[in-house]
Design an enzyme around this catalytic site. Structure first.
Site, short mmCIF file in Angstrom:
data_model
loop_
_atom_site.label_atom_id
_atom_site.label_comp_id
_atom_site.label_asym_id
_atom_site.label_seq_id
_atom_site.Cartn_x
_atom_site.Cartn_y
_atom_site.Cartn_z
N ARG A 160 -25.85 -36.25 80.03
CA ARG A 160 -24.46 -35.87 79.74
C ARG A 160 -24.37 -35.08 78.44
O ARG A 160 -23.57 -34.15 78.32
CB ARG A 160 -23.58 -37.13 79.64
CG ARG A 160 -23.48 -37.89 80.96
CD ARG A 160 -23.03 -39.34 80.75
NE ARG A 160 -21.64 -39.43 80.33
CZ ARG A 160 -21.10 -40.53 79.81
NH1 ARG A 160 -21.84 -41.62 79.62
NH2 ARG A 160 -19.83 -40.57 79.45
N GLU A 194 -2.24 -18.32 75.23
CA GLU A 194 -2.91 -17.02 75.45
C GLU A 194 -3.43 -16.88 76.87
O GLU A 194 -4.54 -16.38 77.09
CB GLU A 194 -4.03 -16.82 74.43
CG GLU A 194 -3.57 -16.45 73.05
CD GLU A 194 -2.79 -15.14 73.04
OE1 GLU A 194 -3.26 -14.17 73.64
OE2 GLU A 194 -1.70 -15.12 72.43
N ASP A 240 -2.69 -19.19 80.60
CA ASP A 240 -3.10 -20.44 81.24
C ASP A 240 -4.42 -20.22 81.97
O ASP A 240 -4.61 -19.20 82.63
CB ASP A 240 -2.00 -20.87 82.24
CG ASP A 240 -2.41 -22.07 83.06
OD1 ASP A 240 -2.15 -23.19 82.62
OD2 ASP A 240 -3.01 -21.88 84.14
N GLN A 285 -27.60 -40.88 79.02
CA GLN A 285 -26.96 -40.28 77.84
C GLN A 285 -27.40 -38.82 77.71
O GLN A 285 -26.59 -37.92 77.48
CB GLN A 285 -27.34 -41.08 76.58
CG GLN A 285 -26.53 -40.73 75.33
CD GLN A 285 -25.22 -41.51 75.23
OE1 GLN A 285 -24.81 -42.21 76.17
NE2 GLN A 285 -24.53 -41.37 74.11
N GLY A 321 4.50 -21.15 66.93
CA GLY A 321 4.05 -21.85 65.73
C GLY A 321 4.59 -21.18 64.49
O GLY A 321 4.67 -19.94 64.42
N GLN A 376 7.44 -15.35 71.47
CA GLN A 376 7.41 -14.80 72.83
C GLN A 376 7.91 -15.80 73.87
O GLN A 376 8.91 -15.59 74.52
CB GLN A 376 6.00 -14.34 73.17
CG GLN A 376 5.88 -13.70 74.56
CD GLN A 376 4.46 -13.22 74.84
OE1 GLN A 376 3.93 -12.35 74.14
NE2 GLN A 376 3.84 -13.79 75.84
N SER A 426 3.91 -18.22 81.17
CA SER A 426 2.98 -17.25 81.74
C SER A 426 3.68 -15.96 82.16
O SER A 426 3.16 -14.87 81.94
CB SER A 426 2.29 -17.86 82.98
OG SER A 426 1.49 -18.95 82.59
N TYR A 449 5.38 -15.36 65.86
CA TYR A 449 5.30 -14.55 67.07
C TYR A 449 6.08 -15.26 68.17
O TYR A 449 5.59 -16.21 68.77
CB TYR A 449 3.82 -14.41 67.44
CG TYR A 449 3.51 -13.44 68.54
CD1 TYR A 449 3.35 -12.08 68.26
CD2 TYR A 449 3.36 -13.87 69.85
CE1 TYR A 449 3.04 -11.17 69.27
CE2 TYR A 449 3.05 -12.97 70.86
CZ TYR A 449 2.89 -11.63 70.57
OH TYR A 449 2.57 -10.74 71.56
#
Lengths: 636, 636
Positions: free
Chosen positions: B339, B430, B432, B336, B177, B137, B144, B135
């Site tokens: 987080r 896909e 930003d 710990q 890709g 593009q 963007s 693909y």
């Protein structure tokens, strides 16, 4: 395209004397001169090329690092560089290597913690690199908790020797840089056992490898611990694993203690353990030294990422074309500015706090020599907290800069992936950042508790002096019954706030000095205000909930922040030019000085090994059988 | 050590039915069954081994990916896997490859945007992999801003053909890709020019390489764009660069339009451009589809990192030994927990929002088929915002998990560096993440402005329904005169808040359903509350400044959060076991199911290529001359 400066229009916009700012950034005309000279020397020497690192295999990469380290040393010797110049050269070579540990840990540890006799024996060898040392403290099972190290050093009074031993798998030394493949000697930390009694963890000089053929000595198992984060990055370093099987430490005496914080401990010939009368506080001096270095490095790493992102943001255009004209530079978008400019301001803030810590270390050293330990706890808390604050912000900031470069920031040729990967361990080594903040919190709690009880007898000094002004806090004692551990997550937030206050106030102090150069001080004032207001915006919850500001204030601060971004905009490129980084040091196509990004990206792409052949290796085996519908009989 | 479960004591602690939770996580008993079966199939097949990725050179790595892709296809064919099973197999092989684009972009684009005739021609070839598509593009100069693409497709009415051309360096296709080394065909986007007039950007199917010998066709220059972030990671993918030199597109017709959002455009034989009467909104349907997939992937990546960090936090012990007993598990430290547990809660929250988005996509599709476009703008804004929110949180969360694993998290064998490096592009591709939030902000502003003017005629639906309840906001119109762009940084914050509200409310809705299994619902309630209160704590500034809560509320919420962490603690290991990940998929020594971390780390270290010889390659050339003081005469 050669020779055209694609960012000239940006440079012409700037409203201040960039050369004067370069001196401010460097710290002094002399420091600027040395940095400028040595960085250009490194950049112009093909022996220090680094643009191919990401495609090398581990073995090629490591061998190349060995070559560069030897070449750097040869350059230092040939050019008779001073110690200051040699350190700068290693800095600008910009490749982690065993030499970092030799010069940065092994030698300082001997200088800082060895006896005079030991220094006379080892330092001349180390200075000439006749031996190469590493610093073997952490083990597979123990990092932060140094007192939990399991390696033993048993004194044998019959032979007058220490037997170093790894009793368990988890006691394997693990992580020390330079250990894996290079170091001939280590300062190894082990629990000292004399006459069956334990005396805590002490440091020992142990020879690891033969000086004749580099093979590990009897009883020593040593190797590399394997690949680490990123391409190139820290994989140039041979972080090592080491097991001792009853190794005799023929250099005998235990010379440094971590656990009991002694300057020098001795074991007498009769096998008696003798505590030194040198005060334990001296060890803190070394920690203050190492951590202020780390803070200085933070400003280097962050400024480098900011330089790349700022220049590329001025080159990159996207959207907003009017009547077929050029699109808008992404640096003109407010969303880009609100993410980038606080990082630019942080780079300067960290530079100045690093400078101040250097002064603090000198001050502490002087006081220690005069047996004045009064400022040490505060200096220790201060450097611990600032190490944590600046390294966390820098690691996050580098990644933010990478994202600010959009898709191209993900390419190794942008330099940002490697910069991030090579930087992030700073959040963990020399004190895990959360563990350090807990130390700061403990210090703050202690200070506050003393405020209440004996306010007049022991006044807070230095960076905690502001606490004398918060007596009213003492009035509103809360009903919390829980312990320190229970509230530790909140205390960590308090510690961060304390450290931020230090950074902001030292930035302000810096601006109270004479700063020459047209417009230089004004630019720094803008950056200082951005730094402070950005923090206020980010942590407005803390300010609002404590009644320090009203919602109206918060909104006004945010308005002011927007206005400051507009003021910094025309000066952004010049403000990163002031770092005076060579394209070699930056190591980034996106950040190159002339802004000629696209042709360079295009050219670099073709150098990937995959492009050596048009049809890829593997086509006949793995692609063609798919296309030809022969997959069921293919040999895969 | 084999077979001993070092985490058994943790698993015994759990207070809920883990097997029932596995079904909840998978989405249904059927989904669980497929995932469980296929993941074990992949894990047990040495053909899918992936533990050696970090040490392979780019060429070895890529060739190995080609082999795995072919082997995966062979497995799919041999075992006659269903489409669902095949997709799962590719997922669990866990290695980015050209097949991702072939199945995930090339085929869906043809299905979604091609004419029936085109579908009949291309889909059978693509389904059998007789052709491999990508693909194409983005370009070197445009990501963007799709409307800014520079590649041209000029219709030649004499020959009835399109001539595809790259007029500039920056028009080179860049990033697609599968393009670099593998794809035989591309959907290439270009500005359509018919009779000298431009008609915006359209998609074209272009053959790139010979189906006989894989060589690029005449006029096509194609290659790989080079190394990307991390070891292994996305370097298994051949992201490509492509230049067209007046290439004839023999498959002629332009079949999809991005710029003018047409379903199908046609150029007639007479060279007339014909706009389709299919509504432009349909293209949004495809975007909703792709982005809901990305949200689902976010929960997979985050849960994987959380699983590793949680298990290792239960294995790792540091400090707190009493009388020589074991030290404290790091998972028991409040710092710990504060987080780690919000990330555990986020993994579940993202799982459920992904599930809901899947439903939303089905709903939108159904409505579109009935020509009902009323919910499309909201669905589009919603998926754009949630894509941004979940990918940003996941990227940050993976890195936080890595740091929660201390030093060992920096080793490739922890799996976390590669997981981070392979995941982060999701923040950029896909859409930003910042650009997407600006779209959401624009949608919110539009909705709010319509609220004021015609409150009764167009009521906000779905995730913006809450706005009908904020009429009072309309009373307090502010005096801001600045435009959208000026305030964009603040609007982005508003967009994030809106998206967070969606995630929280859908988590709450999920809990209003019947959820079978002992204790399962209770655990999910704890996680939902953690997720919500953690956000409240993190953004308390917004809540306080708008008067939604008082400082007292904020403090109470924080107290409650601490209490919830204690509730989740005994269930933490079981909650990550419920993801049902194999050790192969996790790819982490620190996260292995049995918790037998240290022997595995030790063993893995010795496999590094540097350990193939005890004395490193380069010793004689670069180390010995240092030690022997022969550096001045050494050849470097």
């Amino acid at each position: 395209m050669e020779g055209v400066d694609h960012l000239a229009h940006e440079r012409n916009k700037s409203e201040f004397d960039v050369d004067a700012m370069k001196i401010v950034w460097a710290g002094s005309p002399h420091a600027f001169d040395v940095s400028d000279r040595i960085s250009k020397l490194v950049a112009s020497d093909p022996g220090f090329r680094k643009d191919n690192r990401s495609t090398l295999s581990r073995k090629e990469l490591f061998k190349n690092t060995l070559r560069k380290a030897a070449y750097a040393w040869k350059t230092i010797v040939d050019l008779r560089l001073s110690e200051e110049e040699a350190a700068k050269l290693r800095f600008y070579v910009d490749e982690p290597a065993f030499t970092d540990l030799h010069w940065g840990m092994f030698i300082p540890a001997i200088k800082g913690q060895g006896t005079e006799e030991q220094q006379q024996k080892w330092l001349p060898l180390a200075y000439k690199m006749q031996i190469i040392g590493c610093y073997a403290q952490t083990e597979l099972g123990h990092g932060s908790n140094v007192q939990g190290l399991e390696t033993t050093a048993t004194f044998d009074s019959q032979t007058d020797e220490f037997i170093i031993h790894s009793p368990t798998l988890t006691s394997s030394k693990w992580w020390p840089g330079g250990l894996g493949k290079v170091a001939t000697h280590a300062i190894a930390y082990a629990r000292l056992i004399v006459g069956g009694r334990e005396h805590g963890v002490h440091g020992f000089i142990v020879q690891l490898r033969s000086l004749e053929d580099h093979s590990p000595l009897l009883g020593i198992t040593v190797g590399d611990i394997g690949m680490k984060f990123g391409n190139g990055a820290y994989n140039t370093m041979d972080n090592g694993v080491l097991q001792f099987d009853h190794v005799l430490d023929v250099y005998s005496i235990a010379f440094a203690s971590i656990a009991v914080m002694l300057w020098v401990s001795q074991v007498t010939c009769e096998g008696k353990y003798k505590q030194s009368d040198v005060p334990r506080q001296l060890v803190y001096g070394t920690m203050v030294y190492v951590r202020q270095t780390i803070v200085a490095d933070a400003s280097c790493a962050l400024s480098r990422a900011v330089c790349i992102a700022t220049r590329y943001s001025a080159v990159r255009r996207q959207f907003g074309s009017q009547n077929g004209g050029p699109e808008t530079q992404v640096i003109d978008y407010k969303t880009q500015q609100s993410r980038l400019f606080p990082l630019l301001a942080s780079a300067y803030a960290f530079r100045f706090i690093g400078e101040w810590l250097k002064w603090l270390y000198a001050d502490v050293t002087q006081r220690l020599q005069a047996n004045d330990f009064s400022t040490l706890p505060e200096a220790h808390a201060c450097t611990a907290g600032l190490k944590s604050l600046t390294t966390t912000a820098t690691a996050d900031g580098i990644e933010e800069c990478r994202k600010l470069c959009g898709g191209h920031g993900y390419l190794c040729s942008s330099g940002l992936p490697e910069l991030f990967a090579v930087y992030v361990p700073a959040c963990t080594y020399e004190g895990d950042n959360t563990v350090l903040l807990l130390q700061v919190a403990r210090f703050l709690m202690k200070t506050v508790s003393q405020l209440g009880s004996r306010l007049s007898s022991k006044k807070p000094v230095g960076t905690i002096a502001y606490m004398t002004r918060v007596e009213h806090l003492m009035q509103c004692r809360c009903g919390v019954q829980r312990g320190f551990a229970e509230l530790s997550a909140d205390l960590v937030e308090a510690a961060v706030a304390h450290c931020q206050l230090i950074v902001v106030s030292k930035f302000i102090e810096k601006l109270q000095q004479e700063i020459p150069g047209k417009g230089v001080k004004q630019q720094l004032e803008v950056l200082c205000n951005i730094y402070a207001l950005f923090l206020l915006h980010k942590h407005q919850g803390d300010f609002l909930s404590t009644g320090c500001i009203t919602p109206k204030h918060a909104a006004l601060a945010n308005d002011e922040l927007r206005s400051l971004y507009s003021q910094v905009r025309p000066n952004a490129i010049a403000l990163v030019d002031a770092f005076n980084y060579t394209d070699h040091y930056l190591g980034s196509i996106l950040g190159c000085y002339d802004g000629n990004v696209y042709p360079k990206l295009y050219e670099a792409a073709w150098k990937d090994p995959l492009n050596e052949s048009v049809v890829p290796d593997g086509y006949h085996l793995y692609i063609r059988p798919l296309l030809k519908q022969e997959i069921r009989t293919a040999r895969l």
